[in-house]
Write an enzyme that holds these catalytic residues in place. Sequence first.
Site: not given
Ligand code: PAF
Length: 281
Positions: A30-32, A35, A37, A148, A150, A187
């Site tokens: 979802m961007g933002a 490290a 990502h 992990e 999430d 966040r």
């Molecule tokens: O983990 C996230 O950033 C989001 O829940 C995802 C998997 C990109 C779905 O919008």
Amino acid sequence: METVRTISETKAILEKIKADGKTIGFVPTMGALHAGHISLQECSYKENDFTVCSIFVNPIQFNNAEDLEKYPRTEERDIEMLEKAGCHLVFIPSVNEMYGEKEETVYDFGHLDKILEGEFRPGHFNGVAIVVKKLFDIVTPHRAYFGEKDYQQLAIVKQLVRMHDIPVEIVPCPTMRELSGLAMSSRNERLSLEEKEIATVLYRTLKQTAEKASELAPKECENWAIQQINAAPGMSVEYFSIVDAETMLPVKKWHEGQQVIACVAAFIVGVRLIDNMMIFS
Ligand code: PAF
């Protein structure tokens, strides 16, 4: 790196890539970006010929309008970071592009989307499942990478893939942490340095809970952990639950050989953070 905003162009490019016999790795975001990502992106880069990332702040997975509005958006910086990390294509659709028609799919994940995050964010996992399914249909990746941090989302995505027989390998990647132990999250951008320092209580408490497990029963561990976190200035626990790492159902007694994970969600100055740690693996 190509930056593409339409579904048709993305599909056309990826069809050619597949026709050349190349493998596609996919990192939905979802961007933002941080490290965490980038570590997913790097895993994909190593294991596939072509890496696709998506940046889409998915409105239907937010059950709180203020959270959606305040979600950080840093597209230019994200594109630069992805380019540096070796991403081949970034897909950045608009809400209209993704949801032309009203989205009415309702998934049944049994208990999995009703507990923990599901209890406090009703509809959240349905929104995640809808967008992940749509993205998988567009990108048709061989492998997809999920953090992990999430943990419950990972379980939902695995179940989604099983339910629809989607030919993709879901690759879990370890939580990336700041030096302080705070789990990286988009966040965190909404926190001051001091608030970030306070929020490290989540990591410390998870670690200490794992140690306490030798002397306390699961419920006692949970109560102890909730007290620790709530004692930190401005922190307020939404849930701290010790669950089976496979089914995510509550653990009432320790059983030898059972994989057990502690999951927490807590607020600091209105920002909701989640984290987890294996207690027994
Ligand atoms: O983990 C996230 O950033 C989001 O829940 C995802 C998997 C990109 C779905 O919008």
